[in-house]
Design a protein around this motif. Structure first.
Motif, mmCIF file in Angstrom:
data_model
loop_
_atom_site.group_PDB
_atom_site.id
_atom_site.type_symbol
_atom_site.label_atom_id
_atom_site.label_comp_id
_atom_site.label_asym_id
_atom_site.label_seq_id
_atom_site.Cartn_x
_atom_site.Cartn_y
_atom_site.Cartn_z
ATOM 1 N N ASP A 136 25.319 -17.546 -14.101
ATOM 2 C CA ASP A 136 24.565 -19.225 -14.627
ATOM 3 C C ASP A 136 23.973 -19.034 -12.633
ATOM 4 O O ASP A 136 24.505 -18.582 -12.009
ATOM 5 N N GLU A 137 22.725 -19.579 -12.538
ATOM 6 C CA GLU A 137 22.175 -20.359 -11.001
ATOM 7 C C GLU A 137 23.060 -20.633 -9.965
ATOM 8 O O GLU A 137 22.733 -19.546 -9.043
ATOM 9 N N ASP A 138 24.096 -21.466 -10.084
ATOM 10 C CA ASP A 138 25.452 -20.760 -9.306
ATOM 11 C C ASP A 138 26.500 -20.277 -9.342
ATOM 12 O O ASP A 138 27.754 -19.867 -8.441
ATOM 13 N N THR A 139 26.572 -18.962 -9.669
ATOM 14 C CA THR A 139 27.003 -17.757 -9.822
ATOM 15 C C THR A 139 27.377 -17.180 -8.384
ATOM 16 O O THR A 139 25.313 -16.534 -8.193
ATOM 17 N N ASP A 140 28.347 -16.269 -7.859
ATOM 18 C CA ASP A 140 27.916 -15.575 -6.789
ATOM 19 C C ASP A 140 27.740 -14.150 -7.384
ATOM 20 O O ASP A 140 28.419 -13.810 -8.477
ATOM 21 N N LEU A 141 26.570 -13.752 -6.914
ATOM 22 C CA LEU A 141 26.236 -12.496 -7.615
ATOM 23 C C LEU A 141 27.498 -11.017 -7.712
ATOM 24 O O LEU A 141 27.588 -10.325 -8.297
ATOM 25 N N ASP A 142 28.002 -11.388 -6.074
ATOM 26 C CA ASP A 142 29.009 -10.495 -5.594
ATOM 27 C C ASP A 142 29.698 -10.442 -6.959
ATOM 28 O O ASP A 142 31.274 -9.455 -7.139
ATOM 29 N N VAL B 177 25.495 -3.468 -19.569
ATOM 30 C CA VAL B 177 26.362 -2.653 -18.450
ATOM 31 C C VAL B 177 27.001 -1.947 -18.729
ATOM 32 O O VAL B 177 28.671 -2.458 -19.288
ATOM 33 N N THR B 178 27.634 -0.525 -17.919
ATOM 34 C CA THR B 178 27.708 0.550 -18.472
ATOM 35 C C THR B 178 29.145 0.608 -17.150
ATOM 36 O O THR B 178 29.900 0.820 -17.781
ATOM 37 N N GLU B 179 28.336 0.160 -15.994
ATOM 38 C CA GLU B 179 28.868 1.081 -14.471
ATOM 39 C C GLU B 179 27.975 0.297 -13.727
ATOM 40 O O GLU B 179 27.259 -0.360 -13.833
ATOM 41 N N VAL B 180 29.055 -0.739 -12.480
ATOM 42 C CA VAL B 180 28.694 -1.094 -11.292
ATOM 43 C C VAL B 180 28.669 -0.133 -10.570
ATOM 44 O O VAL B 180 30.144 0.376 -10.144
ATOM 45 N N ASP B 181 27.637 -0.434 -9.394
ATOM 46 C CA ASP B 181 28.203 0.336 -8.454
ATOM 47 C C ASP B 181 27.804 -1.170 -7.144
ATOM 48 O O ASP B 181 26.961 -1.496 -6.706
ATOM 49 N N ARG B 182 28.625 -1.227 -6.526
ATOM 50 C CA ARG B 182 28.752 -2.559 -5.926
ATOM 51 C C ARG B 182 28.275 -2.302 -4.409
ATOM 52 O O ARG B 182 27.403 -3.549 -4.058
ATOM 53 N N GLY B 183 28.465 -1.291 -3.662
ATOM 54 C CA GLY B 183 27.886 -1.160 -2.924
ATOM 55 C C GLY B 183 26.615 -0.880 -3.111
ATOM 56 O O GLY B 183 25.943 -1.345 -1.827
ATOM 57 N N THR B 184 25.636 -0.279 -3.811
ATOM 58 C CA THR B 184 23.884 -0.382 -3.738
ATOM 59 C C THR B 184 24.088 -1.574 -4.837
ATOM 60 O O THR B 184 22.594 -1.533 -4.278
ATOM 61 N N ARG B 185 24.789 -2.223 -4.939
ATOM 62 C CA ARG B 185 24.018 -3.298 -5.560
ATOM 63 C C ARG B 185 23.387 -3.197 -6.777
ATOM 64 O O ARG B 185 22.782 -3.586 -7.633
ATOM 65 N N SER B 186 23.861 -1.511 -7.852
ATOM 66 C CA SER B 186 23.174 -1.390 -9.036
ATOM 67 C C SER B 186 24.013 -1.410 -10.015
ATOM 68 O O SER B 186 24.974 -0.921 -9.440
ATOM 69 N N VAL B 187 23.813 -1.612 -10.823
ATOM 70 C CA VAL B 187 24.258 -1.084 -12.389
ATOM 71 C C VAL B 187 23.791 -0.338 -13.392
ATOM 72 O O VAL B 187 22.582 0.226 -13.071
#
Lengths: 312, 312
Positions: B137-143, B292-302
């Motif tokens: 939601d709007e207040d959810t931290d994306l990280d 989403v099948t895989e998360v790359d938190r480093g590049t903030r991509s999925v």
């Protein structure tokens, strides 16, 4: 000939196979030449025209409802006992009365089916232990009824007596309304997110929406009165559930009543007993959820079973 | 510790097993001493008190909704990321905001279940290929969201982003309303004759009415607003079907639209592609039925997949 089968699709073809295996002299007919050929190749006797089945003692109409209006006018002079396997009984009874007023007729409905169709899908075991409704109304001759019941029992079915109206109402409750609900649920969850989240309860609740729309319309629109009445009852029940949504315990209690019924289904059969028959006795048996397992036409008695009443 | 699991029933126990097998350092807790003992006997690390999980980087609340009100007040000082597995998200979000206003929280819901329950029924493969909704939601931290998504992906799930409101509406459509319908159908066909005639469509349409009434009430009454709204939409759809009952072709066309949706479900997944993420991108993905099948938190991509659009 003992039995003639008109229409050699899933039900008619299964009937041909089972009746042959049970030792009946049986012959079939289908309007489609390729189907006739397939049944012949499988080793069965097949007539080239409907008239070829005229001497059958029992003639089973296993064609879809729309085809009955074509077939019945050709049978107005038939001298044996006529029955059918259509899933809605009132329209069939009306058509027979119009086209074959002097033919002996007992409406029937084996509650058996598969996802597949056609003679290739026919299966001699299709009726084993399944319900075969044999309709019994005031104007039904009891000897004719017993003859149909005897044959259906010999094919492995549980014969349930019910009036035409009782059958159509029960069929609306346990088959036609469930088809409408499955379709409505599919439409309710048409958005991609819901479809992505759908799991077991969605899969099961919508499974029969995969049925042929023609078949679903034949059943539901063909039984419009009872289906509309049962949909109204269902909507009342949904309103009751909706009213209880604000109160956890009230909703739980409503659900618990339904759960008890479902967990107890199908009910365990009780012991076999003999019943000397009258129309009234047979209809009482059906209304109690019971069925006929064996017919003795000589003594006009039947062996029957009823569900065990669960002890609370 | 990587992951702490509070509540070791079917979902929590499965999570403990799967996370351990996936190489996470994981510990569990359950209020019931016998359950704690069973999990220890099975070889897992189990804390004797909730406080024993305080250093977990991700804490998963796998207790029923009513128990959350007891557990959450004890977690107001928790410093890691909190999530849950409850089937209705709005009440949970509200409880967390009240009791743990300063704790990082991302609401979750693995769409996995079984007829059975308890630690003994727990299954490390329960989440394999199944949807795990991670609320955004709007207040959810994306990280924070990406961290939960990363873990759920590592446990084998398809992670679907959705707002709390979107989740609760979709869950009403594909799970809660189907439970209400299954119960209503059981009640509609309560007479013995209908029960005797019930076959495949009745069996499937009522199967989930066998669920625990407590669980059904937690889901349906716990999601009262969306369930009531979706029941109203369903009743409108039933009215549409009812209006068409008098006309075979009109009914068939209505049914055909539903059949097309059902036959196309579940949709085939399309190719995997990389998506640089923003909250908006992720929510668009979920609304399109993707995951989403895989998360790359480093590049903030999925890495993501979407259903293939069927060509008409």
């Amino acid at each position: 000939m003992d039995i003639g089968v008109v229409g050699l699709g899933l039900i008619g073809g299964s009937l041909l196979r089972r009746a042959h295996a049970a030792g009946f002299r049986v012959s079939g007919f289908d309007a489609d030449a390729a189907t006739r050929e397939a049944a012949r190749q499988a080793g069965y006797e097949v007539a080239d025209a409907l008239a070829g089945l005229a001497d059958a003692r029992l003639l089973v109409l296993a064609v879809p409802l729309p085809a009955l209006a074509t077939v019945l006018p050709e049978l107005s002079g038939y001298g044996g006992l006529l029955t059918d396997v259509t899933s809605v009984k009132e329209p069939v009874t009306r058509l027979v009365a119009r086209h074959c007023p002097s033919v002996r007729f007992v409406a029937g409905h084996p509650m058996a089916g598969k996802e597949t169709s056609g003679f290739a899908a026919a299966d001699a075991d299709l009726f084993e232990g399944r319900v075969w409704v044999a309709c019994l109304d005031e104007d039904t001759d009891l000897d004719d009824w017993l003859r149909l019941a005897e044959t259906a029992c010999a094919l492995g079915a549980r014969v349930v007596p019910a009036t035409v109206a009782e059958h159509d109402t029960a069929a609306a409750r346990i088959s036609h309304v469930p088809h409408v609900l499955a379709a409505a649920l599919s439409l309710l969850a048409a958005d991609p997110l819901s479809r992505a989240l759908g799991a077991g309860s969605f899969a099961d609740g919508t499974r029969v929406a995969q049925s042929s729309p023609e078949l679903a319309a034949a059943m539901c629109a063909g039984n419009a009165g009872p289906v509309a009445a049962e949909l109204r009852r269902l909507v009342e029940e949904l309103a009751e559930a909706g009213n209880r949504l604000g109160d956890h315990d009230a909703f739980r209690d409503w659900y618990a009543g339904a759960r008890e019924l479902r967990v107890d289904w199908p009910p365990e059969p009780g012991d076999v007993r003999r019943l000397p028959v009258t129309t009234e006795d047979l209809l009482s048996l059906g209304r109690a959820g019971g069925w006929v397992t064996e017919v003795d036409r000589g003594t006009r008695s039947v062996m029957v079973r009823q569900p065990q009443v669960s002890v609370a």
